[in-house]
Enzyme design. Structure first.
Site, PDB file in Angstrom:
ATOM      1  CG  HIS A  38      -2.045   0.931   1.200  1.00 14.09           C
ATOM      2  ND1 HIS A  38      -1.925   2.264   1.485  1.00 14.09           N
ATOM      3  CD2 HIS A  38      -3.354   0.752   0.901  1.00 14.09           C
ATOM      4  CE1 HIS A  38      -3.099   2.869   1.382  1.00 14.09           C
ATOM      5  NE2 HIS A  38      -3.976   1.966   1.030  1.00 14.09           N
ATOM      6  CB  ILE A  44       0.074   6.611   1.572  1.00 14.77           C
ATOM      7  CG1 ILE A  44      -0.784   5.758   0.625  1.00 14.77           C
ATOM      8  CG2 ILE A  44       0.814   7.681   0.802  1.00 14.77           C
ATOM      9  CD1 ILE A  44      -1.880   6.552  -0.073  1.00 14.77           C
ATOM     10  N   GLY A  47      -6.154   4.307   4.784  1.00 11.35           N
ATOM     11  CA  GLY A  47      -7.193   5.099   5.462  1.00 11.35           C
ATOM     12  C   GLY A  47      -7.841   4.344   6.613  1.00 11.35           C
ATOM     13  CB  VAL A  48      -8.983   0.805   7.085  1.00 19.00           C
ATOM     14  CG1 VAL A  48     -10.099   0.757   6.078  1.00 19.00           C
ATOM     15  CG2 VAL A  48      -7.761   0.116   6.559  1.00 19.00           C
ATOM     16  CD  GLU A  52      -8.365  -0.113  15.083  1.00 18.92           C
ATOM     17  OE1 GLU A  52      -9.484  -0.168  14.536  1.00 18.92           O
ATOM     18  OE2 GLU A  52      -8.142  -0.554  16.226  1.00 18.92           O
TER      19      GLU A  52
END
Lengths: 156, 122
Positions: A38, A44, A47-48, A52
């Site tokens: 990723h 980067i 987003g998850v 979290e």
């Protein structure tokens, strides 16, 4: 931050149980297997995992408010906005505040800043229950120690 | 000429009873209207399908997570804290039925009780 172990919060900077706010910091590592996927050539933070991070920050606030008698679990994520990329090595400041404490649930607003600039924010809903297993309570106590959970917050 | 001026005869007891029922009806419908609007907006359910006899779970298909959103909106709108944990426990223990808390006219009655208790400072 040890992403692979879901240890996203490094240190609690401030916990104000009266104001029902918390501020923590989290250092994104320079290297992680997650960045290999990723994304290749352009690493980067997913987003998850930013969500979290906000959830864990809110969770520590709630644990403090519940005096470690109840465990919050993330139930809903609303209006999550990823406002900018977070590359490896960034130092995140994550803030959360309690919006509402209901019966068996709580709602927080959380945000992530880098260098004072907003990168991510969301409204989070948690359900909370008495600790469902003693091992979990032991684990949370150990993590609380690692991230410098201010026990004196209970005495103020 | 007789009319609503000083010196007129006091209204008969029957008229007072009808008036009080009217006021009670207004209060109840107000609570129901607010709750129905909250449910319609929160769960995207057509407002005209929501009636006082609707069961939030069985008739409207609202699950526990969606009900948290509804509870949040109700808590905010009425300045109360719906005792969801207590209700759930009572249902699980067989001491209450879901109808007592989740049929909307009953839910509205519980809300009115909680608002009254709050206003009485209890």
């Amino acid at each position: 931050m040890r992403i692979e172990y879901f240890q996203l919060i490094d240190r609690i900077l401030d916990l104000n149980l009266e104001e029902k706010t918390i501020k923590v910091e989290a250092q994104v590592p320079q290297e992680s297997t997650i960045f290999e996927g990723h994304f290749p050539g352009y690493p980067i933070m997913p987003g998850v995992l930013l969500i979290e991070s906000m959830a864990q920050t809110s969770g520590w606030l709630l644990l403090g408010l519940f005096k470690f008698e109840r465990m919050p679990f993330l139930a809903a994520v609303k209006e999550a906005k990823m406002r900018g990329f977070v590359p490896p090595g960034e130092l995140l400041t994550v803030e959360a505040s309690l919006v509402h404490e209901g019966s068996g649930y709580a709602i927080t607003e959380a945000k992530i800043k880098v260098g004072g600039k907003l990168r991510c924010n969301s409204t989070l809903t948690f359900s909370h229950v008495p600790f469902p297993h003693p091992d979990l309570r032991v684990h949370m106590d150990a993590v609380a120690k690692r991230i410098a959970f201010p026990q004196q917050a209970f005495q103020s | 000429m007789r009319g609503l001026v000083s010196g007129a005869d006091p209204p008969p007891a029957a008229a007072i009873r009808i008036y009080l029922q009217y006021i009670k009806g207004l209060v109840m419908s107000s609570t129901f209207d607010q709750v129905a609007t909250i449910i319609a907006e929160t769960c995207d359910i057509p407002r005209d399908t929501i009636t006082p006899d609707s069961h939030a779970i069985d008739d409207l298909g609202i699950d526990s997570l969606d009900f948290l959103d509804i509870a949040f909106a109700i808590d905010k709108a009425f300045g109360i804290k719906l005792p969801l944990e207590k209700w759930t426990q009572e249902v699980n223990d067989g001491k209450a039925t879901t109808e007592q808390y989740f049929v909307l006219k009953n839910l509205c009655a519980r809300i009115d009780e909680l608002v009254a208790a709050k206003n009485a400072g209890t």
